[in-house]
Structure formats: structure tokens, C-alpha cells
Design an enzyme around this catalytic site. Structure first.
Site, PDB file in Angstrom:
ATOM      1  N   GLY A  21      -7.044   0.532   2.600  1.00 52.57           N
ATOM      2  CA  GLY A  21      -8.099   1.500   2.902  1.00 52.57           C
ATOM      3  C   GLY A  21      -7.767   2.370   4.088  1.00 52.57           C
ATOM      4  O   GLY A  21      -6.724   3.008   4.107  1.00 52.57           O
ATOM      5  N   ALA A  60      -5.798   6.799   9.811  1.00 55.16           N
ATOM      6  CA  ALA A  60      -4.751   6.675   8.796  1.00 55.16           C
ATOM      7  C   ALA A  60      -5.335   6.050   7.540  1.00 55.16           C
ATOM      8  O   ALA A  60      -6.235   5.200   7.608  1.00 55.16           O
ATOM      9  CB  ALA A  60      -3.606   5.819   9.329  1.00 55.16           C
ATOM     10  N   ARG A 118       0.841  -1.201   0.000  1.00 51.20           N
ATOM     11  CA  ARG A 118       0.000   0.000   0.000  1.00 51.20           C
ATOM     12  C   ARG A 118       0.874   1.249   0.000  1.00 51.20           C
ATOM     13  O   ARG A 118       2.087   1.188   0.201  1.00 51.20           O
ATOM     14  CB  ARG A 118      -0.913   0.020   1.239  1.00 51.20           C
ATOM     15  CG  ARG A 118      -0.155   0.062   2.554  1.00 51.20           C
ATOM     16  CD  ARG A 118      -1.038   0.472   3.723  1.00 51.20           C
ATOM     17  NE  ARG A 118      -0.345   0.341   4.997  1.00 51.20           N
ATOM     18  CZ  ARG A 118       0.523   1.210   5.487  1.00 51.20           C
ATOM     19  NH1 ARG A 118       0.839   2.295   4.790  1.00 51.20           N
ATOM     20  NH2 ARG A 118       1.094   1.016   6.664  1.00 51.20           N
ATOM     21  N   CYS A 129       3.021   6.989  10.594  1.00 45.60           N
ATOM     22  CA  CYS A 129       2.961   7.542   9.237  1.00 45.60           C
ATOM     23  C   CYS A 129       4.241   8.288   8.865  1.00 45.60           C
ATOM     24  O   CYS A 129       4.245   9.075   7.901  1.00 45.60           O
ATOM     25  CB  CYS A 129       1.737   8.435   9.057  1.00 45.60           C
ATOM     26  SG  CYS A 129       0.182   7.597   9.434  1.00 45.60           S
ATOM     27  N   ASP A 161       3.353   5.144   5.060  1.00 47.98           N
ATOM     28  CA  ASP A 161       4.502   4.736   5.852  1.00 47.98           C
ATOM     29  C   ASP A 161       4.060   3.718   6.909  1.00 47.98           C
ATOM     30  O   ASP A 161       3.230   2.858   6.628  1.00 47.98           O
ATOM     31  CB  ASP A 161       5.150   5.981   6.487  1.00 47.98           C
ATOM     32  CG  ASP A 161       6.615   5.794   6.817  1.00 47.98           C
ATOM     33  OD1 ASP A 161       6.913   5.035   7.749  1.00 47.98           O
ATOM     34  OD2 ASP A 161       7.462   6.419   6.148  1.00 47.98           O
ATOM     35  N   GLY A 213      -4.173   4.392   3.626  1.00 51.28           N
ATOM     36  CA  GLY A 213      -3.165   3.936   2.681  1.00 51.28           C
ATOM     37  C   GLY A 213      -3.806   2.960   1.720  1.00 51.28           C
ATOM     38  O   GLY A 213      -4.507   2.035   2.144  1.00 51.28           O
TER      39      GLY A 213
END
Length: 250
Positions: free
Chosen positions: A187, A174, A101, A205, A104, A176
Site C-alpha cells: 500500500g 511512497a 510489491r 524509490c 523500488d 507500492g
């Protein structure tokens, strides 16, 4: 209005959920490749293309899940953003997966609602930026139902509280994603009743100097997960203009 098949996976290991997403994505991309082959067949002499079977439409999915404790690293992330040694992670019983993905390092664990849409964006719009903003919008509307003002932070994907107040910025969700042939996977992860101590073992992140929070911390009580799930489902349908149907066993 398009149909999206919904499945609540309950508690599931990260690897198992990742494999499921990859399978659903592969099924959809295979259909798209076959559809492309069928379109090419239209150039055959008259009557030849008629022997090509119709291609089933791609299927949209929406998966809800909670994971056992795990750190996941995006393909652009840095492993040094994990502040624990492998031995430390083993002692704390937290897994680790480098993933495909975007983004981070982040944490998934019990009390966090993880949402994986597998959508064929060619049936919506071919704009990843717009897709990310719409995921943020689902979360912002969900938080608003609890009196929390979710916000975007310029240049940073995800949902924040007090995003523009220096020293008070804290991330509550978060995001990604991965996209292949315009089919999405991965997601967002919304901290509902999450144990935030785990975020102290990483640089969340890859962003230094900003905090992480949860709905429970902000509201002062554990929030019923079933209620949050219903609100996320409602706002996902609203933002994406779809309707959810219960999926058959996957």
C-alpha cells in the site's frame, strides 16, 4: 456500500505484517478459486450443482501499522540503491527485505503511517492505475486538511509537494502494491513524523535528484499520529465509497 474491516496493528515488525497480509490475501484468493469451481459446477447435470456449498464473499481489510526501521525493495528495484553495507545496516539497527510489491527502495520507520489495504478489486473495478490514483487521492485529501498541497508527479507513483517546481520536488508518500487475482496487498507509507535521515542512506524509490519530506518538517511541529489516522480513515471511506468496521482479532 461495501464493508472494510479495519485494524490498527500499532508497532509491528515488517516480516510479521507482510506474513499477515499474505495470509489475508491467500484467504481471499482461495475463496475466489472456490467460487470459480462452483461456477464451473453449474454445467453438471440437473441437481448436481446443488450439492456445491455456497462460497463466502471475499473480505476487504485495511491495516494501519508503524514499522521499526527497515528498508524494503520492490521487485523491479535495484539493490545498489541502498547506500549502506550490510555491516552498516546492522550497526544502525535497520532491517532489509526484498519484497514482492511494485516500486523500488524505500524506508519504513517509527513516525510513518503505513497503510495496507487488502481489497478485492473485482468488487470495485479491475484497473490498477485507477486504484493507485485513488490511494494518492486519499493522501492528497489528508494533507489538505493540514494546509499541505499534495500533488502527483507525471510518471511517478506517490504523492509529492511542489512536484512541478524544479529543485523543490519532495516526496511525502511512497506507494507500492501487489495484486493477485485482483486482490491487493502492500500500500502506501505517509511520512508524518518520520526520521528523514534514513532516506539519506538510500536512493528513495530509485529517483535521483529529488527530496523526501514529512508532515512534521513541512509544518514545523510533530503531528499527532492519532489525528492523521482518523483523517486517513475518513478519506479512505470517502474515496473508495466504503465504510470501516473494527476487525475481529486477526
Amino acid at each position: 456500500m461495501q464493508e472494510v474491516r479495519f485494524d490498527d496493528l500499532g508497532s509491528m515488525g515488517y516480516r510479521e505484517a507482510w506474513d499477515l497480509q499474505e495470509r489475508l490475501l491467500a484467504e481471499n484468493t482461495a475463496k475466489k478459486l472456490l467460487a470459480g469451481t462452483r461456477v464451473h459446477a453449474q454445467a453438471l447435470p440437473a441437481g448436481e450443482a446443488l450439492r456445491v456449498n455456497p462460497v463466502p464473499a471475499t473480505i476487504h481489510h485495511l491495516l494501519f501499522v508503524e514499522h521499526p526501521p527497515v528498508f524494503t525493495l520492490g521487485k523491479s528495484g535495484k539493490a545498489e540503491h541502498i547506500l549502506l553495507t550490510p555491516a552498516d545496516m546492522a550497526a544502525k539497527q535497520v532491517d532489509y527485505f526484498p519484497t514482492n510489491r511494485g516500486g523500488d527502495i524505500t524506508f519504513h520507520g517509527p513516525g510513518q503511517l503505513v497503510v495496507y489495504p487488502i481489497l478485492d478489486l473485482e468488487r470495485f473495478y479491475t484497473d490498477i492505475g485507477r486504484y493507485l490514483r485513488n490511494l494518492e487521492e486519499v493522501v492528497i485529501h489528508t494533507l489538505a486538511a493540514y494546509g499541505l498541497k499534495g500533488e502527483r508527479s507525471a510518471g511517478e507513483t506517490g504523492v509529492w509537494l511542489d512536484a512541478a517546481v524544479a529543485g523543490r520536488e519532495r516526496k511525502i508518500c511512497a506507494i507500492g502494491v501487489r495484486c493477485s487475482r485482483w486482490v491487493t496487498m502492500h500500500g502506501f507509507a505517509l511520512n508524518v513524523n518520520t526520521d528523514l535521515d534514513y532516506f539519506g542512506y538510500i536512493i528513495p524509490c530509485g529517483i535521483r535528484g529529488k527530496g523526501v519530506t514529512s508532515m512534521a518538517r513541512e509544518l514545523g511541529y510533530n503531528v499527532p499520529m492519532a489525528d492523521v489516522k482518523q483523517r486517513v480513515k475518513h478519506h479512505f471511506q470517502e474515496v473508495f465509497g466504503v465504510f470501516l468496521v473494527d476487525a475481529l482479532p486477526l
